[in-house]
Design a protein around this motif. Structure first.
Motif, PDB file in Angstrom:
ATOM      1  N   LEU A  21       0.852  -1.176   0.000  1.00  0.00           N
ATOM      2  CA  LEU A  21       0.000   0.000   0.000  1.00  0.00           C
ATOM      3  C   LEU A  21       0.897   1.237   0.000  1.00  0.00           C
ATOM      4  CD1 LEU A  21      -2.989   0.819   0.130  1.00  0.00           C
ATOM      5  CD2 LEU A  21      -2.765   0.900   2.610  1.00  0.00           C
ATOM      6  N   ILE A  27      -2.272   0.573  -4.565  1.00  0.00           N
ATOM      7  CA  ILE A  27      -1.725  -0.705  -4.121  1.00  0.00           C
ATOM      8  C   ILE A  27      -1.028  -1.410  -5.282  1.00  0.00           C
ATOM      9  CG2 ILE A  27      -3.900  -1.944  -4.564  1.00  0.00           C
ATOM     10  CD1 ILE A  27      -3.245  -3.555  -1.960  1.00  0.00           C
ATOM     11  N   PRO A  48      -7.098   1.142  -3.186  1.00  0.00           N
ATOM     12  CA  PRO A  48      -6.773   0.060  -2.255  1.00  0.00           C
ATOM     13  C   PRO A  48      -8.056  -0.612  -1.765  1.00  0.00           C
ATOM     14  CG  PRO A  48      -6.427   2.190  -1.206  1.00  0.00           C
ATOM     15  CD  PRO A  48      -6.782   2.456  -2.633  1.00  0.00           C
ATOM     16  N   TYR A  52      -8.212  -3.872   3.632  1.00  0.00           N
ATOM     17  CA  TYR A  52      -6.762  -4.059   3.660  1.00  0.00           C
ATOM     18  C   TYR A  52      -6.211  -4.258   5.079  1.00  0.00           C
ATOM     19  CZ  TYR A  52      -1.842  -3.454   2.489  1.00  0.00           C
ATOM     20  OH  TYR A  52      -0.498  -3.656   2.333  1.00  0.00           O
TER      21      TYR A  52
END
Length: 192
Positions: A21, A27, A48, A52
């Motif tokens: 990230l 990402i 992202p 996550y």
């Protein structure tokens, strides 16, 4: 921030994910062969995933992403990108396993906003896209070797011309990248 998964077996290869990230804004996703450290897949995304920071992040990725979408008996990878604000900006990226090379190759022609159905019995992958003034549904028909035999595209969209909306419904059959059949129906909607 970099996350690395535990090793897992995919198409007979022990492998692992590495997700990086960058500034909480994008990402870089990589899949490696665990033994040789060979790169099997690399994907860059500007959105992202919302999950996550979860502890079971890689379990969720594997559950959502690993599927044989071209029915060749090898597991392929679907990487979902959610823009968070509009469905038409969402994307599902498809990476097909290339057995001879042992890597995953991007299948741009299978990308869409959504995967609607993976029909193993009839060897069909149905995807859909949403646009500002329309939608389409795409059915990919595969042979036993995992190659596309033909594709059916159904589109429904509107175009504004002056004060008149024209509503279109289009069907196209595509074989080997060539349109072999196409039909369009249109209706006019006039606003007073």
């Amino acid at each position: 921030m970099v996350k690395v998964s535990k090793p897992f077996t995919l198409n007979g290869i022990e492998c692992y994910w590495e997700h990086k990230l960058i500034n909480d804004e994008e990402i870089i996703i990589k899949l490696f062969d665990y033994k040789t450290r060979t790169l099997l897949l690399k994907h860059h995304d500007v959105y992202p995933p919302p999950n996550y920071n979860k502890n079971n992040y890689f379990d969720e990725i594997n559950k959502e992403s690993l599927e044989d979408v071209n029915f060749d008996s090898y597991t392929d990878i679907l990487l979902k990108s959610y823009s968070g604000n509009m469905t038409m900006n969402d994307r599902v990226y498809v990476y097909l396993f290339h057995y001879k090379e042992g890597i995953y190759i991007s299948a741009d022609d299978l990308e869409a906003n959504r995967i609607e159905l993976i029909d193993k019995k009839n060897r069909k992958l149905i995807t859909s896209n949403e646009y500002r003034y329309g939608t389409d549904s795409i059915t990919h028909h595969f042979d036993k070797a995992g190659k596309i035999k033909f594709t059916d595209e159904f589109s429904h969209y509107r175009i504004l011309e002056d004060t008149t909306w024209i509503d279109y419904k289009t069907y196209r059959k595509i074989v080997n990248g060539e349109t072999v059949n196409e039909r369009t129906q249109s209706d006019t909607i006039r606003w007073e």
